[in-house]
Design an enzyme around this catalytic site. Structure first.
Site, short mmCIF file in Angstrom:
data_model
loop_
_atom_site.label_atom_id
_atom_site.label_comp_id
_atom_site.label_asym_id
_atom_site.label_seq_id
_atom_site.Cartn_x
_atom_site.Cartn_y
_atom_site.Cartn_z
CE LYS A 65 -4.16 -1.76 2.25
NZ LYS A 65 -5.14 -1.51 3.29
N GLY B 158 -0.38 1.10 8.92
CA GLY B 158 -1.18 1.81 7.93
C GLY B 158 -2.61 2.06 8.38
CB ALA B 159 -5.17 -0.09 9.97
P1 ATR Z 1 -1.22 -2.32 8.78
O1 ATR Z 1 -0.37 -1.50 7.87
O2 ATR Z 1 -2.04 -3.36 8.10
O3 ATR Z 1 -2.01 -1.49 9.73
P2 ATR Z 1 1.25 -3.02 10.12
O4 ATR Z 1 1.97 -1.97 9.41
O5 ATR Z 1 1.84 -4.38 10.12
O6 ATR Z 1 -0.26 -3.21 9.66
O7 ATR Z 1 1.07 -2.50 11.62
C1 ATR Z 1 0.66 -3.30 12.60
C2 ATR Z 1 0.78 -2.57 13.95
O8 ATR Z 1 0.48 -3.56 14.90
C3 ATR Z 1 2.14 -2.02 14.25
O9 ATR Z 1 1.99 -0.81 14.93
C4 ATR Z 1 2.75 -3.08 15.18
O10 ATR Z 1 3.57 -2.59 16.20
P3 ATR Z 1 5.09 -2.07 15.92
O11 ATR Z 1 4.95 -0.70 15.33
O12 ATR Z 1 5.74 -2.06 17.24
O13 ATR Z 1 5.69 -3.07 14.98
C5 ATR Z 1 1.53 -3.64 15.85
N1 ATR Z 1 1.73 -5.06 16.20
C6 ATR Z 1 1.62 -6.13 15.39
N2 ATR Z 1 1.88 -7.26 16.07
C7 ATR Z 1 2.15 -6.90 17.35
C8 ATR Z 1 2.45 -7.61 18.55
N3 ATR Z 1 2.53 -8.94 18.59
N4 ATR Z 1 2.64 -6.89 19.69
C9 ATR Z 1 2.55 -5.55 19.68
N5 ATR Z 1 2.26 -4.82 18.57
C10 ATR Z 1 2.07 -5.47 17.43
#
Ligand code: ATR
Length: 294
Positions: free
Chosen positions: A75, A139-140
């Protein structure tokens, strides 16, 4: 034997590119809209490898595609391959919808509008003047934070494991839309106070998504209050642990299916220039909720 004449030489094609795409329910959403509206469009998916993204985009242009969606993990990266991107897509740092017109690719972001529409439809309320906690900084989260600021939310607090990512979103929104965003690291005890004081709590992480359904982005937080609206961008499972815990406390809960449905609706309207009638959309959404097995 019946002949199948649903696809002809005149049928326009829309596609989704991403990796993976096998699990996507976008084909069901878009093909259902086309069927309901009797529009000669077919929606298919293509799994594209990272090194092939630019070639795939050029190929779609050569094929005169009507438009396409982009999903994880492209994206952000797609932006540089498009001819023009909407102001909102640039603010959100992500494009999920592309329209082809007069030899040019135009990028849009319909995720944030999808979120807002589903929130309004499910609660009958707006974000104006509300205190909102967003968990996650991907992103969300960025799209939702930007939209909430545009909608005049009173305070937006982003809680994330990696503080720098939350700060980056706060900076973009505060400098370009409205100075309303603050942030905390998940481990900071203040983040619990934020959850406690927020009127709306949104999970914008993938924590709790199938198959790891035993996890919640707020751990074993016990402070949900029945006045709170609790929203999860996850739609599989339909009720995450986060939503189940909030429901036990009497909160209004909303899952991500509505966001997914309405981002698809807005994308469809961009591609076709047709405003989809409210009553048809409402019926379609009810059918989708009933019939999609997740
Ligand atoms: P998208 O773009 O689809 O919203 P993403 O960029 O993968 O998804 O973002 C996911 C978010 O969930 C990130 O903020 C991530 O935290 P980090 O910025 O610290 O990486 C968070 N996230 C995903 N898995 C996690 C986990 N197991 N524990 C804490 N935060 C998590």
């Amino acid at each position: 034997m019946h002949i199948d004449n649903r696809i002809s030489g005149k049928t326009k094609i829309i596609c989704l590119i991403g990796n993976p795409v096998e699990h996507s329910i976008s084909p069901i959403l878009h093909n259902t809209i086309s069927r309901f509206m009797d529009i000669d469009l077919a929606y298919v998916t293509f799994k594209v490898e990272k090194n092939d993204l630019e070639t795939a985009v050029k190929g779609l242009k050569a094929l005169n595609i009507q438009g396409f969606n982009i999903t994880v993990p492209y994206k952000k990266e797609i932006i540089k391959y498009l001819d023009e991107n909407s102001k909102n897509a640039l603010l959100m740092g992500a494009v999920n919808t592309v329209k082809y017109m007069d030899g040019r690719f135009y990028g849009y972001n319909t995720d944030a509008d999808g979120f807002l529409r589903s929130f309004r439809e499910e609660t009958g309320e707006s974000l104006m003047g509300r205190k909102i906690a967003i968990i996650g900084a991907g992103g969300a989260a960025r799209a939702i934070a930007a939209k909430a600021a545009m909608e005049d939310a009173k305070e937006i607090c982003i809680i994330n494991r990696t503080l720098s990512k939350a700060q980056e979103i706060a900076e973009v929104v505060n400098n370009n839309i409205k100075k309303t965003v603050s942030c905390f690291c998940t481990e900071d005890a203040n983040s619990l106070d934020v959850l406690d004081e927020s009127e709306i709590i949104i999970n914008a992480t993938s924590i709790g998504m199938y198959p790891e359904t035993e996890f919640s982005p707020v751990g074993s937080f016990k402070g949900f209050k029945k006045e709170q609206i609790v929203y999860d961008v996850i739609y599989n499972p339909g009720k995450t642990k986060f939503l189940a815990d909030a429901e036990k406390a009497g909160c209004t809960i909303i899952n991500g299916l509505g966001m997914l449905f309405y981002q698809a609706v807005y994308a469809y309207e961009i591609w076709t220039g047709i405003k989809l009638p409210e009553d048809i959309l409402k019926n379609m959404y009810i059918s989708i909720k009933e019939q999609i097995n997740i």
